[in-house]
Design a protein around this motif. Structure first.
Motif, PDB file in Angstrom:
ATOM      1  N   TRP A  94       0.830  -1.210   0.000  1.00 17.00           N
ATOM      2  CA  TRP A  94       0.000   0.000   0.000  1.00 17.00           C
ATOM      3  C   TRP A  94       0.857   1.250   0.000  1.00 17.00           C
ATOM      4  CZ3 TRP A  94       0.558   3.426   3.927  1.00 17.00           C
ATOM      5  CH2 TRP A  94       1.107   2.956   5.124  1.00 17.00           C
ATOM      6  N   LEU A  95       2.031   1.193   0.624  1.00 15.59           N
ATOM      7  CA  LEU A  95       2.927   2.343   0.620  1.00 15.59           C
ATOM      8  C   LEU A  95       3.496   2.588  -0.772  1.00 15.59           C
ATOM      9  CD1 LEU A  95       4.111   4.464   2.497  1.00 15.59           C
ATOM     10  CD2 LEU A  95       6.055   2.951   2.834  1.00 15.59           C
ATOM     11  N   HIS A  96       3.838   1.517  -1.481  1.00 13.75           N
ATOM     12  CA  HIS A  96       4.319   1.670  -2.855  1.00 13.75           C
ATOM     13  C   HIS A  96       3.201   2.171  -3.770  1.00 13.75           C
ATOM     14  CE1 HIS A  96       7.739  -0.630  -1.340  1.00 13.75           C
ATOM     15  NE2 HIS A  96       8.393  -0.120  -2.358  1.00 13.75           N
ATOM     16  N   MET A  97       1.976   1.732  -3.523  1.00 13.43           N
ATOM     17  CA  MET A  97       0.853   2.247  -4.306  1.00 13.43           C
ATOM     18  C   MET A  97       0.664   3.739  -4.029  1.00 13.43           C
ATOM     19  SD  MET A  97      -1.880  -0.877  -4.064  1.00 13.43           S
ATOM     20  CE  MET A  97      -3.139  -0.028  -4.999  1.00 13.43           C
ATOM     21  N   LEU A  98       0.773   4.136  -2.773  1.00 15.75           N
ATOM     22  CA  LEU A  98       0.660   5.549  -2.417  1.00 15.75           C
ATOM     23  C   LEU A  98       1.768   6.358  -3.087  1.00 15.75           C
ATOM     24  CD1 LEU A  98      -0.711   7.750  -0.652  1.00 15.75           C
ATOM     25  CD2 LEU A  98       0.964   7.167   1.106  1.00 15.75           C
ATOM     26  N   PHE A  99       2.991   5.859  -3.051  1.00 14.92           N
ATOM     27  CA  PHE A  99       4.102   6.524  -3.724  1.00 14.92           C
ATOM     28  C   PHE A  99       3.811   6.665  -5.226  1.00 14.92           C
ATOM     29  CE2 PHE A  99       7.690   5.191  -0.560  1.00 14.92           C
ATOM     30  CZ  PHE A  99       7.269   6.166   0.323  1.00 14.92           C
ATOM     31  N   GLY A 100       3.276   5.613  -5.833  1.00 20.25           N
ATOM     32  CA  GLY A 100       2.950   5.664  -7.263  1.00 20.25           C
ATOM     33  C   GLY A 100       1.886   6.702  -7.571  1.00 20.25           C
ATOM     34  N   GLY A 101       0.857   6.777  -6.742  1.00 17.35           N
ATOM     35  CA  GLY A 101      -0.197   7.758  -6.949  1.00 17.35           C
ATOM     36  C   GLY A 101       0.310   9.182  -6.787  1.00 17.35           C
ATOM     37  N   VAL A 102       1.138   9.419  -5.782  1.00 23.50           N
ATOM     38  CA  VAL A 102       1.696  10.757  -5.557  1.00 23.50           C
ATOM     39  C   VAL A 102       2.651  11.138  -6.689  1.00 23.50           C
ATOM     40  CG1 VAL A 102       3.184  12.114  -4.026  1.00 23.50           C
ATOM     41  CG2 VAL A 102       1.391  10.674  -3.072  1.00 23.50           C
ATOM     42  N   ALA A 103       3.481  10.201  -7.128  1.00 21.80           N
ATOM     43  CA  ALA A 103       4.402  10.489  -8.231  1.00 21.80           C
ATOM     44  C   ALA A 103       3.635  10.799  -9.513  1.00 21.80           C
ATOM     45  CB  ALA A 103       5.347   9.305  -8.454  1.00 21.80           C
ATOM     46  N   ALA A 104       2.563  10.060  -9.772  1.00 22.88           N
ATOM     47  CA  ALA A 104       1.752  10.319 -10.960  1.00 22.88           C
ATOM     48  C   ALA A 104       1.075  11.683 -10.874  1.00 22.88           C
ATOM     49  CB  ALA A 104       0.711   9.216 -11.140  1.00 22.88           C
ATOM     50  N   ALA A 105       0.548  12.023  -9.706  1.00 19.31           N
ATOM     51  CA  ALA A 105      -0.097  13.333  -9.521  1.00 19.31           C
ATOM     52  C   ALA A 105       0.910  14.464  -9.705  1.00 19.31           C
ATOM     53  CB  ALA A 105      -0.745  13.407  -8.148  1.00 19.31           C
ATOM     54  N   ALA A 106       2.095  14.307  -9.155  1.00 20.68           N
ATOM     55  CA  ALA A 106       3.116  15.346  -9.297  1.00 20.68           C
ATOM     56  C   ALA A 106       3.541  15.491 -10.757  1.00 20.68           C
ATOM     57  CB  ALA A 106       4.320  15.017  -8.417  1.00 20.68           C
ATOM     58  N   GLY A 107       3.698  14.374 -11.453  1.00 19.04           N
ATOM     59  CA  GLY A 107       4.033  14.437 -12.874  1.00 19.04           C
ATOM     60  C   GLY A 107       2.937  15.097 -13.687  1.00 19.04           C
ATOM     61  N   PHE A 108       1.695  14.804 -13.352  1.00 13.31           N
ATOM     62  CA  PHE A 108       0.562  15.422 -14.037  1.00 13.31           C
ATOM     63  C   PHE A 108       0.555  16.932 -13.807  1.00 13.31           C
ATOM     64  CE2 PHE A 108      -3.868  16.839 -14.152  1.00 13.31           C
ATOM     65  CZ  PHE A 108      -4.231  16.415 -15.426  1.00 13.31           C
ATOM     66  N   MET A 109       0.838  17.349 -12.587  1.00 11.83           N
ATOM     67  CA  MET A 109       0.866  18.779 -12.286  1.00 11.83           C
ATOM     68  C   MET A 109       2.002  19.484 -13.032  1.00 11.83           C
ATOM     69  SD  MET A 109      -1.721  19.241 -10.405  1.00 11.83           S
ATOM     70  CE  MET A 109      -1.500  20.852  -9.683  1.00 11.83           C
TER      71      MET A 109
END
Length: 158
Positions: A94-109
């Protein structure tokens, strides 16, 4: 000498996990848009976004451009997250999934800064974050389950 080999193996696993996770994340984006465009009474916007990935398949250089652009905009934050996971031996999916979601959001921004009141932008952000969660899970399957630069005790004794 065995420790250096182990650290090199971990670095290669992190790199391979990241490259595969980016590819799976891009496939997840296409899949989510395709599913949303098939929902009854879906906005026409999702129909358009469901068709545009076909261009990536028809024109391979465009697909490679999208892949490498995704690597560029998510690379730095993913490197930070991977180093945190490796140094602290964080192995939770779940921590790696959270990291993936945050990294994707930051890249999108980074790619699409703009008006925060645009509802299509927030829909896209949700889709990209969902794809980042999938990518984080794939990364965990490849490299995250054994995260940690220090070798496990059993491996050191054997």
């Amino acid at each position: 000498m065995a420790m250096v080999g182990y650290v090199l193996k971990r670095i290669l696993m992190v790199l391979a996990g990241y490259l595969v996770a980016v590819l799976v994340g891009l496939i997840a984006v296409v899949t989510i848009y395709a599913i949303l465009s098939a929902v009854p009474n879906a906005p026409a916007y999702f129909d358009l976004m469901g068709i545009t990935p076909i261009a990536v398949l028809v024109v391979p250089p465009l697909g490679m451009f999208v892949y490498f652009l995704t690597i560029v905009v998510t690379g730095m934050q993913t490197l930070v997250f991977a180093l945190i996971a490796e140094f602290f031996s964080l192995r939770s999916f779940w921590l790696h999934m959270l990291f993936g979601g945050v990294a994707a959001a930051a890249g999108f921004m980074l790619l699409w800064p703009g008006a925060p009141d645009d509802p299509e932008r927030w829909a896209d952000m949700g889709i990209v974050v969902a794809a980042g969660l999938v990518a984080g899970f794939v990364y965990w399957l490849i490299a995250g389950r054994d995260a940690g630069f220090r070798r496990p005790l059993i491996e050191r004794l054997g």
